[in-house]
Design a protein around this motif. Structure first.
Motif, short mmCIF file in Angstrom:
data_model
loop_
_atom_site.label_atom_id
_atom_site.label_comp_id
_atom_site.label_asym_id
_atom_site.label_seq_id
_atom_site.Cartn_x
_atom_site.Cartn_y
_atom_site.Cartn_z
N LYS A 139 -12.33 18.80 -36.05
CA LYS A 139 -10.95 18.52 -34.58
C LYS A 139 -11.30 16.78 -33.78
N ILE A 140 -12.02 17.10 -33.80
CA ILE A 140 -12.68 15.06 -33.41
C ILE A 140 -12.04 14.69 -34.96
N LEU A 141 -12.70 14.51 -36.54
CA LEU A 141 -12.55 14.06 -37.04
C LEU A 141 -11.11 14.32 -37.19
N GLU A 195 -18.06 18.88 -20.63
CA GLU A 195 -18.17 17.39 -20.98
C GLU A 195 -18.93 15.63 -19.65
N ASN A 196 -20.23 15.45 -19.93
CA ASN A 196 -20.20 14.13 -19.43
C ASN A 196 -19.80 12.62 -19.60
N VAL A 197 -19.08 12.07 -19.26
CA VAL A 197 -18.56 11.45 -19.83
C VAL A 197 -19.04 9.92 -18.80
N GLU A 198 -19.77 8.67 -19.40
CA GLU A 198 -20.15 7.00 -19.19
C GLU A 198 -18.83 6.59 -19.07
N MET A 199 -18.82 5.35 -17.78
CA MET A 199 -17.85 4.30 -18.37
C MET A 199 -18.49 3.23 -16.79
N LYS A 202 -19.10 6.58 -23.12
CA LYS A 202 -19.71 7.21 -24.23
C LYS A 202 -19.44 8.45 -23.88
N THR A 203 -18.84 9.80 -25.11
CA THR A 203 -19.72 11.01 -24.82
C THR A 203 -20.34 11.94 -25.36
N SER A 204 -20.44 13.30 -25.90
CA SER A 204 -21.86 13.30 -26.26
C SER A 204 -21.78 13.57 -27.81
N LYS A 205 -19.67 12.86 -28.53
CA LYS A 205 -19.86 12.85 -29.53
C LYS A 205 -19.68 11.48 -30.12
N GLY A 206 -19.80 10.18 -29.17
CA GLY A 206 -19.83 8.97 -29.60
C GLY A 206 -19.64 7.53 -28.19
#
Length: 418
Positions: free
Chosen positions: A67-69, A318-322, A336-340
């Motif tokens: 799905k991300i791709l 989903e843990n996201v850092e900014m 960043k996310t867990s996927k990129g």
């Protein structure tokens, strides 16, 4: 002949040895070989079972990656045409001329495939497939594997028809001469005649067009007080698309809406937000895992090519850092996310940006939960190391069970629910 007791004992021992040897040679060894074969088969079966179990357990992760791709391909190819179709381009350019009030005509050069990164590559005249075609084919093969064979056949026929439409311009070169990072594009000369205002209107329309048209040069042949006459050199690039966008483009009819809706578009059926000048500095969306789009998307608001976007996809939090940083009078961001991550080198200070206003604005578009099993959420940790206030505007969130949680220093972060 009389045998002594000692000889009897020795004969008994010899008999036992002979019987033991025969048993070992013809019974025990045979049974051990069978047992070893069974143990080997057991180990193989256990290994296959473990591999199958791992495969089953990774299905959701693979679906998420797929799905991300898909989102990455769709986002980054959004502003390019799915194929070079001169008939459709003629209609579009003719509409631009008429809407601006200009009179003119269109002349096409042959379609070529070339690398666009280096100027020295422009002399190559060999038409190759776009280097992105392999990624699209890989995605389509995965998806088509779940479809019926006749659907595959129809898609194959369509692709063959599209390829044959450009066959006059296609030449096969030596594989050694094939370059990486190639795209197909066509150059066309648009002749025009009209006023300066009409010419300006057409150029502004081209600049705002959803699909990229690169104006390389303008040649003025005649220039009078009330009119202007000349030619515009335009380049139009195509990138292979996934799903049914190619079909919808080739079925193009006037006054239709073409392709899929932009993931961040106001008023679209899926209720996403639009990346326009009023959106602020950053935009994000939070969706159900049942959506065709990833559950988490975050990027720069003015990024039409989606190169700054990161994604996450799971039916959980989903843990996201900014991190926003200031260095003198310059501002930087990374997330960043867990996927990129963005940028790829997350250890650095980040990418420079210019805030659109006196504050740093982040718009988050959420949605109500679809079912009781809808667990997708965004937990966003904002680290603000700047002298500006970070305004976070959340819209469309579930009031009973919110999807969005913001963490950070409340003195320099303002969260607004809409």
């Amino acid at each position: 002949m009389r045998i002594s007791n000692k000889e009897k004992i020795m004969l008994y021992i010899l008999g036992i040895i002979i019987i033991g040897f025969i048993y070992y040679q013809f019974v025990y060894s045979y049974q051990m070989n069978i047992i070893q074969d069974k143990m080997k088969n057991q180990n193989e079966i256990e290994q296959k079972y473990t591999e199958a179990e791992n495969t089953i357990n990774s299905i959701e992760s693979k679906k998420s990656d797929l799905k991300i791709l898909k989102a990455k391909i769709s986002d980054e190819s959004l502003s390019f045409y799915p194929t070079i179709s001169e008939e459709h381009i003629i209609l579009e350019l003719d509409t631009l001329l008429k809407d601006s009030g200009l009179n003119g005509g269109i002349k096409f050069n042959p379609v070529i495939s070339d690398g666009v990164e280096k100027a020295k590559d422009k002399d190559n005249k060999t038409l190759q497939k776009s280097s992105i075609q392999g990624i699209v084919d890989q995605y389509n093969n995965v998806v088509d594997g779940k479809k019926e064979n006749n659907s595959k056949s129809e898609k194959s026929n369509l692709n063959n028809n599209v390829s044959s439409s450009n066959s006059d311009n296609d030449t096969s070169g030596d594989s050694k001469d094939k370059k990486k990072n190639t795209v197909q594009y066509v150059k066309c000369e648009v002749s025009f005649e009209g006023s300066y205002d009409e010419l300006s209107k057409m150029l502004n329309t081209i600049g705002k067009n959803e699909k990229k048209m690169v104006v390389n040069s303008i040649k003025i042949d005649e220039d009078t007080l009330n009119s202007v006459k000349g030619t515009i050199n335009v380049e139009i690039y195509s990138i292979p698309k996934i799903d049914d966008e190619l079909e919808s483009y080739l079925d193009w009819k006037l006054n239709n809406t073409y392709g899929k809706s932009v993931p961040f578009s106001t008023g679209s059926a899926n209720g996403n937000i639009q990346a326009n000048k009023d959106t602020g500095d950053f935009i994000a969306s939070v969706k159900s895992s049942t959506s065709d789009l990833p559950t988490i998307m975050l990027g720069k608001a003015d990024d039409s090519l989606r190169t700054t976007y990161i994604y996450g996809d799971s039916n959980s939090q989903e843990n996201v850092e900014m991190i926003l940083t200031q260095d003198g009078d310059k501002y930087y961001y990374k997330y960043k996310t867990s996927k990129g991550t963005f940028p790829a080198n997350y250890d650095g200070i980040g990418e420079e940006f210019v805030p659109a206003s006196q504050s740093i604005d982040l718009k988050i578009q959420s949605e109500i939960r679809v079912t009781s099993n809808d667990k997708s959420e965004l937990k966003l940790k904002i680290v603000n190391k700047t002298d500006k206030l970070v305004n976070v505007d959340i819209s469309g969130d579930d009031s009973a069970d919110p999807r969005v949680t913001i963490e950070g220093d409340g003195s320099n972060i303002s969260v607004n629910q809409k």
